[in-house]
Design a protein around this motif. Structure first.
Motif, PDB file in Angstrom:
ATOM      1  N   ALA A  18      12.480   6.975  -8.484  1.00  0.00           N
ATOM      2  CA  ALA A  18      11.045   6.733  -8.318  1.00  0.00           C
ATOM      3  C   ALA A  18      10.591   7.321  -6.985  1.00  0.00           C
ATOM      4  N   LEU A  19       9.303   7.625  -6.901  1.00  0.00           N
ATOM      5  CA  LEU A  19       8.748   8.111  -5.644  1.00  0.00           C
ATOM      6  C   LEU A  19       8.007   6.979  -4.945  1.00  0.00           C
ATOM      7  N   GLY A  20       8.432   6.662  -3.742  1.00  0.00           N
ATOM      8  CA  GLY A  20       7.737   5.684  -2.924  1.00  0.00           C
ATOM      9  C   GLY A  20       6.560   6.330  -2.219  1.00  0.00           C
ATOM     10  N   CYS A  21       5.409   5.663  -2.244  1.00  0.00           N
ATOM     11  CA  CYS A  21       4.166   6.280  -1.767  1.00  0.00           C
ATOM     12  C   CYS A  21       3.709   5.764  -0.408  1.00  0.00           C
ATOM     13  N   MET A  22       4.621   5.139   0.348  1.00  0.00           N
ATOM     14  CA  MET A  22       4.240   4.585   1.640  1.00  0.00           C
ATOM     15  C   MET A  22       3.764   5.656   2.614  1.00  0.00           C
ATOM     16  N   GLY A  23       4.203   6.896   2.422  1.00  0.00           N
ATOM     17  CA  GLY A  23       3.839   7.969   3.338  1.00  0.00           C
ATOM     18  C   GLY A  23       2.481   8.591   3.082  1.00  0.00           C
ATOM     19  N   LEU A  24       1.773   8.136   2.063  1.00  0.00           N
ATOM     20  CA  LEU A  24       0.459   8.705   1.765  1.00  0.00           C
ATOM     21  C   LEU A  24      -0.632   7.998   2.559  1.00  0.00           C
ATOM     22  N   GLY A  25      -1.674   8.725   2.883  1.00  0.00           N
ATOM     23  CA  GLY A  25      -2.844   8.107   3.499  1.00  0.00           C
ATOM     24  C   GLY A  25      -2.913   8.189   5.002  1.00  0.00           C
ATOM     25  N   GLY A  26      -1.939   8.839   5.634  1.00  0.00           N
ATOM     26  CA  GLY A  26      -2.008   9.001   7.091  1.00  0.00           C
ATOM     27  C   GLY A  26      -1.449   7.819   7.850  1.00  0.00           C
ATOM     28  N   TYR A  62       0.546  -0.546   2.159  1.00  0.00           N
ATOM     29  CA  TYR A  62       0.954   0.788   2.603  1.00  0.00           C
ATOM     30  C   TYR A  62      -0.231   1.530   3.209  1.00  0.00           C
ATOM     31  N   THR A  63      -0.044   1.941   4.459  1.00  0.00           N
ATOM     32  CA  THR A  63      -1.100   2.534   5.288  1.00  0.00           C
ATOM     33  C   THR A  63      -2.412   1.762   5.138  1.00  0.00           C
ATOM     34  N   ARG A  64      -2.266   0.425   5.101  1.00  0.00           N
ATOM     35  CA  ARG A  64      -3.402  -0.512   4.998  1.00  0.00           C
ATOM     36  C   ARG A  64      -4.295  -0.217   3.791  1.00  0.00           C
ATOM     37  N   GLY A  65      -3.656   0.060   2.674  1.00  0.00           N
ATOM     38  CA  GLY A  65      -4.381   0.304   1.433  1.00  0.00           C
ATOM     39  C   GLY A  65      -4.744   1.757   1.184  1.00  0.00           C
ATOM     40  N   LYS A  66      -4.561   2.589   2.195  1.00  0.00           N
ATOM     41  CA  LYS A  66      -4.983   3.989   2.044  1.00  0.00           C
ATOM     42  C   LYS A  66      -4.092   4.779   1.092  1.00  0.00           C
ATOM     43  N   ALA A  67      -2.809   4.398   1.001  1.00  0.00           N
ATOM     44  CA  ALA A  67      -1.924   5.094   0.065  1.00  0.00           C
ATOM     45  C   ALA A  67      -2.434   4.935  -1.367  1.00  0.00           C
ATOM     46  N   GLU A  68      -2.857   3.725  -1.704  1.00  0.00           N
ATOM     47  CA  GLU A  68      -3.398   3.503  -3.052  1.00  0.00           C
ATOM     48  C   GLU A  68      -4.739   4.200  -3.228  1.00  0.00           C
ATOM     49  N   LYS A  69      -5.535   4.263  -2.186  1.00  0.00           N
ATOM     50  CA  LYS A  69      -6.808   4.979  -2.292  1.00  0.00           C
ATOM     51  C   LYS A  69      -6.588   6.463  -2.557  1.00  0.00           C
ATOM     52  N   VAL A  70      -5.583   7.045  -1.903  1.00  0.00           N
ATOM     53  CA  VAL A  70      -5.258   8.446  -2.170  1.00  0.00           C
ATOM     54  C   VAL A  70      -4.875   8.626  -3.632  1.00  0.00           C
TER      55      VAL A  70
END
Length: 325
Positions: A18-26, A62-70
């Motif tokens: 699986a790909l973890g998305c914690m690194g998205l969103g700055g 993750y990145t205070r919700g920004k990863a999911e927003k991306v």
């Protein structure tokens, strides 16, 4: 032979990685996402899909919700993507804000329900495939958790449930009150984080008392067909190119061994590191944390490899820095 994922036994066609998305969103701040963040997200998704990854792991923090927003913007740009991938997210941590002294863990029913509504809103979707309870909350009321999960399932907002960073005992307590089975336990496992192996081989020996990994956790998950996922499986690049300055001898030696085996197998160090986890009979599913397309691509061979018993033990003994008894 690489093991079938327990998720497949529950008719969830998840990829072996699986790909973890914690690194998205700055950064982990309150700044808005940018076009560059969205571009990075598209590139990470494309790289993942290109090597057969169809499962993406999020968390509301993750990145205070920004990863999911991306990812929500990715869904807007590519709406056909949703039905072809598996979305997993987590809740249960309240991040520290100005004036707070710490993050806190919160499994209250209200927090779980509000968190899922936030996840769905940021992702711009109607349901998530799997919701994990992120870290054990000492103040958890299992009946309250069960009621919240029942509401989420009945409303069609979550299809399956799991946990993260939990012991067998904690899972059993929750399961005693919850009708829905917990199908995932996400744990910190890697070639650098080997206490999960040490716990098994040290039973009835003096070193066992100093091992913090909870006894029986892997065995319980295997018995109950709970998917064991590994967060941090690439060990932040320790064995695949990161600087080893000031690292202990066992890490330096293990990195050299990974490089050697990769050359002998005609593959990448990343694939060897992941294969070390995936060769284990527990059918561990690595959740890789990189969003760098090149590093994602470097993991492509992991689900095609199986290390020999000698290779597996050589890597384990090298990482632990001492021989087995």
């Amino acid at each position: 032979m690489l093991r079938t994922l327990p998720l497949h036994k529950r008719h969830i066609p998840a990829s072996r990685i699986a790909l973890g998305c914690m690194g998205l969103g700055g950064d982990w701040d309150h700044q808005p996402i940018t076009a560059e963040h969205i571009k990075q997200g598209h590139e990470a998704v494309d790289a993942a899909l290109s090597i057969g990854i169809n499962m993406f792991d999020h968390a509301d923090i993750y990145t205070r919700g920004k990863a999911e927003k991306v990812f929500g913007q990715i869904f807007k740009d590519r709406p056909e993507l949703r039905e072809n991938i598996i979305i997993q997210s987590k809740c249960g941590i309240r991040l520290m804000e100005p004036g707070d002294t710490s993050n806190v863990f919160d499994f209250s029913g209200a927090h779980i329900l509000n968190s899922v509504d936030g996840i769905l809103s940021r992702l711009g979707i109607e349901y998530i495939d799997i919701l994990l309870l992120h870290r054990p909350d000492p103040l958890m009321d299992p009946e309250e958790v069960a009621a919240a999960l029942h509401k989420l399932k009945a409303a069609g907002k979550v299809r399956h449930f799991g946990v993260s960073n939990m012991s067998a005992g904690q899972i059993k307590l929750l399961q005693a009150y919850c009708d829905e089975p917990f199908i995932v336990n996400q744990l910190h496992l890697s070639l650098a984080q080997i206490s999960w192996v040490d716990a098994g081989i040290s039973v009835n020996r003096e070193p066992w008392k100093d091992i913090t990994f909870p006894e029986g956790t892997l065995e319980h998950c295997r018995t109950e067909n709970i998917q064991i996922q590994a967060w941090g499986p690439l060990a932040q690049g320790l064995f695949s190119g990161r600087s080893l300055e000031n690292q202990p001898e066992n890490i330096v030696n293990t990195a050299a061994m990974v490089q050697r085996i990769a050359r002998e197998r005609g593959t990448t160090p990343e694939s060897i590191v992941l294969s070390w986890l995936m060769t284990h009979p527990a059918a561990i599913q690595p959740v890789i944390g990189t969003v760098n397309p090149l590093r994602i691509a470097a993991c492509a061979d992991a689900d095609k490899l199986e290390l020999t018993r000698k290779e597996w033990y050589d890597l384990y003994v090298s990482s632990r820095g001492q021989k087995l008894p």
